[in-house]
Structures are given as C-alpha cells and as structure tokens.
Design a protein around this motif. Structure first.
Motif, PDB file in Angstrom:
ATOM      1  N   SER A 177       0.723  -1.266   0.080  1.00  0.00           N
ATOM      2  CA  SER A 177      -0.018   0.006  -0.074  1.00  0.00           C
ATOM      3  C   SER A 177       0.922   1.319  -0.099  1.00  0.00           C
ATOM      4  CB  SER A 177      -0.988  -0.006   1.259  1.00  0.00           C
ATOM      5  OG  SER A 177      -1.986   0.869   1.131  1.00  0.00           O
ATOM      6  N   VAL A 178       0.403   2.268  -0.798  1.00  0.00           N
ATOM      7  CA  VAL A 178       1.534   3.469  -1.170  1.00  0.00           C
ATOM      8  C   VAL A 178       0.536   4.604  -0.996  1.00  0.00           C
ATOM      9  CG1 VAL A 178       2.715   4.899  -2.626  1.00  0.00           C
ATOM     10  CG2 VAL A 178       3.245   2.249  -2.372  1.00  0.00           C
ATOM     11  N   ILE A 179       0.994   5.682  -0.252  1.00  0.00           N
ATOM     12  CA  ILE A 179       0.478   7.027  -0.413  1.00  0.00           C
ATOM     13  C   ILE A 179       1.412   7.899  -0.639  1.00  0.00           C
ATOM     14  CG2 ILE A 179      -0.477   8.901   1.022  1.00  0.00           C
ATOM     15  CD1 ILE A 179      -2.445   7.320   2.287  1.00  0.00           C
ATOM     16  N   CYS A 180       1.341   8.963  -1.633  1.00  0.00           N
ATOM     17  CA  CYS A 180       2.421   9.887  -1.966  1.00  0.00           C
ATOM     18  C   CYS A 180       1.856  11.017  -2.194  1.00  0.00           C
ATOM     19  CB  CYS A 180       3.239   9.517  -3.210  1.00  0.00           C
ATOM     20  SG  CYS A 180       4.689  10.620  -3.452  1.00  0.00           S
ATOM     21  N   ALA A 181       2.102  12.270  -1.234  1.00  0.00           N
ATOM     22  CA  ALA A 181       1.151  13.447  -1.509  1.00  0.00           C
ATOM     23  C   ALA A 181       2.096  14.491  -1.837  1.00  0.00           C
ATOM     24  CB  ALA A 181       0.759  13.825   0.001  1.00  0.00           C
ATOM     25  N   PRO A 182       1.707  15.344  -2.648  1.00  0.00           N
ATOM     26  CA  PRO A 182       2.607  16.640  -2.829  1.00  0.00           C
ATOM     27  C   PRO A 182       2.700  17.618  -1.981  1.00  0.00           C
ATOM     28  CG  PRO A 182       0.445  16.795  -4.278  1.00  0.00           C
ATOM     29  CD  PRO A 182       0.443  15.641  -3.155  1.00  0.00           C
ATOM     30  N   LEU A 183       3.770  18.269  -1.951  1.00  0.00           N
ATOM     31  CA  LEU A 183       3.893  19.383  -0.980  1.00  0.00           C
ATOM     32  C   LEU A 183       3.832  20.838  -1.710  1.00  0.00           C
ATOM     33  CD1 LEU A 183       6.944  17.731   1.133  1.00  0.00           C
ATOM     34  CD2 LEU A 183       4.625  18.029   1.762  1.00  0.00           C
ATOM     35  N   VAL A 184       2.751  21.153  -1.517  1.00  0.00           N
ATOM     36  CA  VAL A 184       2.377  22.584  -2.465  1.00  0.00           C
ATOM     37  C   VAL A 184       2.209  23.545  -1.379  1.00  0.00           C
ATOM     38  CG1 VAL A 184       0.886  23.605  -4.373  1.00  0.00           C
ATOM     39  CG2 VAL A 184       1.264  21.231  -3.997  1.00  0.00           C
ATOM     40  N   SER A 185       2.947  24.859  -1.797  1.00  0.00           N
ATOM     41  CA  SER A 185       2.949  25.881  -0.921  1.00  0.00           C
ATOM     42  C   SER A 185       1.605  26.751  -1.175  1.00  0.00           C
ATOM     43  CB  SER A 185       3.793  27.005  -1.510  1.00  0.00           C
ATOM     44  OG  SER A 185       3.983  27.434  -2.579  1.00  0.00           O
ATOM     45  N   LYS A 186       1.530  27.847  -0.312  1.00  0.00           N
ATOM     46  CA  LYS A 186       0.118  28.622  -0.370  1.00  0.00           C
ATOM     47  C   LYS A 186      -0.165  29.208  -1.791  1.00  0.00           C
ATOM     48  CE  LYS A 186       1.211  30.844   3.322  1.00  0.00           C
ATOM     49  NZ  LYS A 186       1.091  31.686   4.246  1.00  0.00           N
ATOM     50  N   ASP A 187       1.036  29.550  -2.431  1.00  0.00           N
ATOM     51  CA  ASP A 187       1.028  30.199  -3.938  1.00  0.00           C
ATOM     52  C   ASP A 187       1.105  29.396  -4.924  1.00  0.00           C
ATOM     53  OD1 ASP A 187       3.578  29.426  -3.557  1.00  0.00           O
ATOM     54  OD2 ASP A 187       4.509  31.493  -3.857  1.00  0.00           O
ATOM     55  N   LYS A 188       0.643  27.877  -4.552  1.00  0.00           N
ATOM     56  CA  LYS A 188       0.667  26.805  -5.597  1.00  0.00           C
ATOM     57  C   LYS A 188       2.142  26.278  -6.139  1.00  0.00           C
ATOM     58  CE  LYS A 188      -3.486  27.053  -5.154  1.00  0.00           C
ATOM     59  NZ  LYS A 188      -4.301  25.943  -4.366  1.00  0.00           N
ATOM     60  N   LYS A 189       3.166  26.607  -5.588  1.00  0.00           N
ATOM     61  CA  LYS A 189       4.527  26.124  -5.851  1.00  0.00           C
ATOM     62  C   LYS A 189       4.852  25.088  -5.331  1.00  0.00           C
ATOM     63  CE  LYS A 189       9.394  27.633  -5.479  1.00  0.00           C
ATOM     64  NZ  LYS A 189      10.294  28.402  -4.970  1.00  0.00           N
ATOM     65  N   ARG A 190       5.128  23.890  -6.294  1.00  0.00           N
ATOM     66  CA  ARG A 190       5.343  22.606  -5.638  1.00  0.00           C
ATOM     67  C   ARG A 190       6.852  22.695  -5.173  1.00  0.00           C
ATOM     68  NH1 ARG A 190       3.832  19.732 -11.435  1.00  0.00           N
ATOM     69  NH2 ARG A 190       4.216  21.892 -11.942  1.00  0.00           N
ATOM     70  N   LEU A 191       6.862  22.239  -3.846  1.00  0.00           N
ATOM     71  CA  LEU A 191       8.059  22.092  -3.020  1.00  0.00           C
ATOM     72  C   LEU A 191       8.537  20.669  -3.158  1.00  0.00           C
ATOM     73  CD1 LEU A 191       6.665  24.151   0.073  1.00  0.00           C
ATOM     74  CD2 LEU A 191       8.099  25.130  -1.976  1.00  0.00           C
ATOM     75  N   GLY A 192       7.770  19.481  -3.377  1.00  0.00           N
ATOM     76  CA  GLY A 192       8.368  18.414  -3.145  1.00  0.00           C
ATOM     77  C   GLY A 192       7.278  17.514  -2.843  1.00  0.00           C
ATOM     78  N   VAL A 193       7.653  16.108  -2.172  1.00  0.00           N
ATOM     79  CA  VAL A 193       6.606  15.132  -2.186  1.00  0.00           C
ATOM     80  C   VAL A 193       6.958  14.428  -0.799  1.00  0.00           C
ATOM     81  CG1 VAL A 193       6.003  14.624  -4.430  1.00  0.00           C
ATOM     82  CG2 VAL A 193       7.893  13.462  -3.004  1.00  0.00           C
ATOM     83  N   ILE A 194       5.770  13.619  -0.125  1.00  0.00           N
ATOM     84  CA  ILE A 194       5.997  12.963   1.122  1.00  0.00           C
ATOM     85  C   ILE A 194       5.377  11.620   0.659  1.00  0.00           C
ATOM     86  CG2 ILE A 194       3.852  13.955   2.183  1.00  0.00           C
ATOM     87  CD1 ILE A 194       5.049  12.994   4.886  1.00  0.00           C
TER      88      ILE A 194
END
Length: 555
Positions: free
Chosen positions: A272-289
């Motif tokens: 089982s896998v969950i991978c969530a994007p890390l997106v800032s308030k101004d919609k800038k993609r910072l990375g993933v967890i």
C-alpha cells in the motif's frame, strides 16, 4: 488474575486477562484491546500494573473514559468497577469470580446517539395500538431506518473530519514552531509514519539548480545514506505525484497496473502506497512526502488519504516557513559580517547584486589607505590597560566611520593600524579622491578625540597621540582569501605593500600619497611634492606627496 469482561451490544462478552504491565485500549488494531467503535480514539486509554494495583489512564481521548459513571483522567481500579469507553462497557473483575458476574447488555449511556430510539418505538407502538395498517407501520419503520442510516453516515463523516482536524491541530502546534529545516523534515516524516501506521517513507524536495527531486530524509528505505537513486526509492511514483501535483494512492502496488512492473515495487514487495505533493500557498510545488507498507501489511484507507491530503498542506506551509527562516537567517549572518567591513551603501549594493562580492579573485584598480598610531606601544606602557583599550576602541571606531562616510571598505585592523580599500568590491571613478578625503577626516577626528580624552581621561601622555597615513593606487587581486570555513574579503598585490610602506614612512600627522594617487587627485587636492624615497622591498625610488588639504572648488 485481574480480568476485563468486555461487553458490546449484540455481542458475546469477551474475557481478557490483564497479564501485561501495560495494556492499551483503542480503535487502532495495534492496541492490546481493540474496540471497533467510531467514538473510541486511536489510542483511547491505558491500564498500568503497579504491583498488585491496576491504574487506568485516559490518553486525552475525545469522548473520555468513564469509571462507574464518572469521567476520569487517571484512577486506581477496584474489582467490580465498570469502565465505559465509547459505547463499550468493561467490567474489572477477579478471574476467580467470573461465574458470579452478571451478564451486561452494554453501557447505560449512549455516546453519539442521534435519535431518541425509545420515543420512536413508542410512536410505532401507538400506530399499532390505533390499528393502523401494516403497510403504514412498515413505511414508518423504513423511513426511520433510512433516516437513522443517513444521520449515522453523516455523523461518522463528521467525527472522522473532527479527528483529522484535531490531529492536524496538534501537529501544527509542533511543526509550525520548528524552523530548522532538517529537524522539521525528520519530525514531519516520523509523524506521518506514526499516524497512518506506515512502515517506510521519505520526503523529497525540489532542487532549483538541478531542477530535480532530492531525498532529504528517509526511513527504512534500504540504504543508510539515501539518495534519489537508492534502492527502494520509488522515483516513478514520486515524480508523477510532483509533476501532477496530485496525491497518488494504491492499496496494492503489486496489482496496480500503473506500478506493478516497477523495479522497486518488485524488489521491495511494496504494497500500500500514499504519496502526497507538498504545495505551497501560492501553488508552488516544493516536493513530495511518500509513505508505504510492504505487501500483506496494513493497507491505507479513505481516512488515511483524507488525513494525508490535509497533513501535506500543513507540512508544505511549515517547510516554506522554515526555508524562509533559513534564508532570512543566512542574509542576517551575511549582513552582520558585511557591516563590519563595508559602508551601508556598499553593503546594500552587495546584497542586491549576487556577483558584487566575488567568491574567487578578480583584478581591480583600487586605492589602499593605511592609518597607524604613532608611539602607541610606548603610550600604553605609561597608562592603565583599561584606559589604553578604551582609547584604542574609540580610535578604531572613529577611523572606521571616516572610511564608511566615503563608502570605502574596511579591510582589517592590524593591531592599532586601520587598512581600508576604495575601489573593491564596488568601484567608483573618484575612489582615490574618496580615500584622500577619508584620510583628512581621520586627522580631524583624531583632533576631536584628543580634545575629549584631555577632558575625560586627563593623562599627559595623550598629547603624544598622533597618526601617520599612507595611500597608494594600483592594481590588486580582490576576493575572499583564507581558510574555507573562515574566508575574509581582502586585496593582495605589491600595490598593497607599497601603501603600507608609505604609512611606515609618514611622520606623525602626515598624509603621504604616491605619484599614482596624486595623478588622480591633483585637481582637487593641495599637496606638496617630497623627495623620492627608497622603501623596503621596493626596487625603485618612489615619488611621494604630502597632502595638506582640499582645494576650494569654484562656486
């Protein structure tokens, strides 16, 4: 032996012997006593054994733990006590008296009850008593059942949302006050693993220079030092999550057509896998967890997805804050260091232009000024040490102000000597004139300092306090020089040595400049030519001038 009798509505009572020093009760299935009840927290309560005593402690559950009808935070149990957790009733008894314990149907108080069931039943009975048609009664019962199901579903969703919100609130209290990025990332990953009971995980952040994802922290991914190419790292899932900016989830990666052929899924039996994007308030993609469990172990559900979506949003805000804090701290450290050596104007230019302060060396035409106290050593031998330190500090501070007023650069203090540069790192056409003006200001400042010292310190030796100044203009190599962990901005060349030699030659109260500097300032400076001098380690005689002041410029 002390025993729990667990009573659930419409279920047979369970017998659980308290044969461990610590027993946990909760909804999560890694508890010793698992209660499948939406009104039971993940870890609701714990029972600790202390000798022959048993103490129950509430683990800050939402709906509380009750003993004999009273809500408790911690209480010692006695045989016969009735414990209510959610809609489950637990009787604390001695195993030897089990045959004498009456059967319980469940708790008297209902947690989360939506309808008054008894009242509804009375309504149905009234319909029957009146002789209403069977169909009418069945319709009423069907409507009642449907309404109850709808409200139960809504309540279930609301409780799950409340639990997620409560958890995120607790998480935010921690992560939003951690500004060290490395500490924060480790904390975030550990919280994510713990809350949704994942076995492995990593956090990747986007690296601007390389335009790629870099692993920052990882747990149980099969390598001590994890990189994006390390075994076990699912680059495909991480990249897809980052590029689409959408959460990716699979209950079984080995059976999912999207991922089952991936090398990491096969080699590491990823389930089982969950991978969530890390997106800032101004919609800038910072990375993933990314979090996963091996095949056959705990599978993530809709509740976990809901939690991770919210958790990732908060994590992104915390990461952005930590990055901003690091940037501010780095700028503050740079500013603190620069303001020791550069005037505010030069410092502002350096901070605004990344290339203004070269990391390596660069060729420059600069004017160097050396200003030294004459006879300071013999002076300090005759006065108190603290007084001598005060005099030196006030002198160096005042001379530095003179340099900064002309937007020069303080290179260094060499004992009681001040070395300054005009023309590096920022060059101006009138750098030589600025250096001369700074030197004349230094002479005036020394006069004012002596007047203050005469009044406040009152020592005869202060009358012998004088300075000598040497100035030369020439080609230098300017840049950061020194040990890699302690670089200092400076200039090096024979031109620097010549300026130092001119300062050594100057008599007390003299400002000596070279021909190279004089040619640049002669239209603005009153100077007297002196005989050429032979200076140490300088092969040819040097033409020199003594500066007397500035020429009056036409109105």
């Amino acid at each position: 032996m002390a025993t729990f009798l667990v009573h659930r509505p419409e279920e047979e009572s369970r017998v659980i012997r308290l044969d461990k020093s610590l027993i946990t009760v909760g909804r999560r299935d890694d508890n010793d006593i698992v209660l499948a009840d939406m009104f039971v927290s993940r870890v609701h309560a714990e029972i600790g054994k202390k000798g022959s005593r048993f103490v129950i402690k509430d683990r800050k559950s939402r709906y509380g733990t009750f003993v004999n009808g009273d809500r408790i935070s911690e209480k010692e149990l006695s045989y016969g006590d009735e414990i209510q957790i959610g809609n489950t009733l637990i009787t604390f008894v001695d195993e030897k008296t089990l045959d004498r314990v009456p059967e319980k149907k469940g708790p008297a108080r209902k947690v989360g009850a939506i309808f008054d069931i008894d009242e509804r039943i009375r309504q149905v009975k009234a319909q029957i008593a009146k002789g209403d048609k069977k169909e009418t009664i069945l319709e009423t019962l069907a409507a009642l059942e449907q309404g109850f199901e709808e409200y139960r579903d809504k309540l279930n969703e609301a409780e799950k949302a409340k639990e997620v919100a409560s958890t995120l609130c607790e998480v935010s209290k921690i992560i939003n006050y951690v500004f060290d990025l490395n500490v924060l990332l480790n904390l975030l990953l550990d919280l994510g693993l713990k809350i949704i009971r994942a076995r492995r995980g990593f956090i990747m952040l986007h690296d601007e220079p390389s335009q790629s994802l870099k692993v920052k922290v990882a747990r149980n991914m099969g390598a001590e030092r994890v990189s994006a190419d390390s075994p076990g790292i699912s680059r495909t899932i991480a990249r897809e999550t980052f590029e689409k900016g959408e959460l990716v989830m699979t209950e079984d990666a080995a059976r999912d057509e999207r991922f089952r052929s991936m090398e990491s899924v096969i080699s590491y039996a990823i389930g089982s896998v969950i991978c969530a994007p890390l997106v800032s308030k101004d919609k800038k993609r910072l990375g993933v967890i990314y979090l996963d469990n091996p095949a056959g172990q705990n599978q993530f559900d809709a509740e976990d997805i809901q939690f991770m979506a919210s958790f990732a949003n908060q994590a992104a805000i915390a990461i952005e804050n930590a990055k901003l804090y690091e940037q501010i701290r780095a700028e503050e450290m740079i500013r603190e260091r620069l303001q020791r050596f550069f005037s505010p104007g030069v410092m502002k230019k350096i901070m605004a232009e990344e290339k203004a302060l070269a990391l390596g060396g660069e060729h420059k035409i600069a004017t160097m000024i050396f200003c030294d106290i004459r006879g300071y050593t013999s002076l300090t031998e005759k006065i108190d040490t603290l007084v001598a330190v005060r005099i030196l500090n006030e002198f160096l501070s005042s001379m530095t102000e003179a340099v900064f007023d002309e937007e020069g650069t303080l290179d260094k203090y060499i004992g009681d000597c001040v070395m300054a540069i005009f023309g590096a790192p920022v060059s101006r056409p009138d750098d030589p004139l600025r250096a001369v003006r700074a030197a004349l200001d230094m002479k005036q400042r020394v006069g004012k300092l002596k007047a203050e010292w005469r009044e406040n310190i009152k020592i005869p030796e202060i009358e012998r306090f004088e300075i000598g100044i040497g100035i030369h203009t020439g080609e230098v190599i300017a840049g950061n020089v020194g040990y890699i962990k302690r670089m200092e901005y400076t200039v090096v060349s024979t031109a620097v040595n010549l300026a130092s030699r001119l300062e050594n030659y100057a008599e007390p109260g003299q400002i000596i400049i070279s021909r190279a500097t004089y040619d640049q300032v002669k239209d603005a400076v009153q100077a007297v030519k002196l005989p050429a001098v032979k200076l140490k380690n300088i092969s040819n005689p040097v033409e020199i001038y003594e500066v007397k002041g500035l020429k009056k410029q036409p109105a």
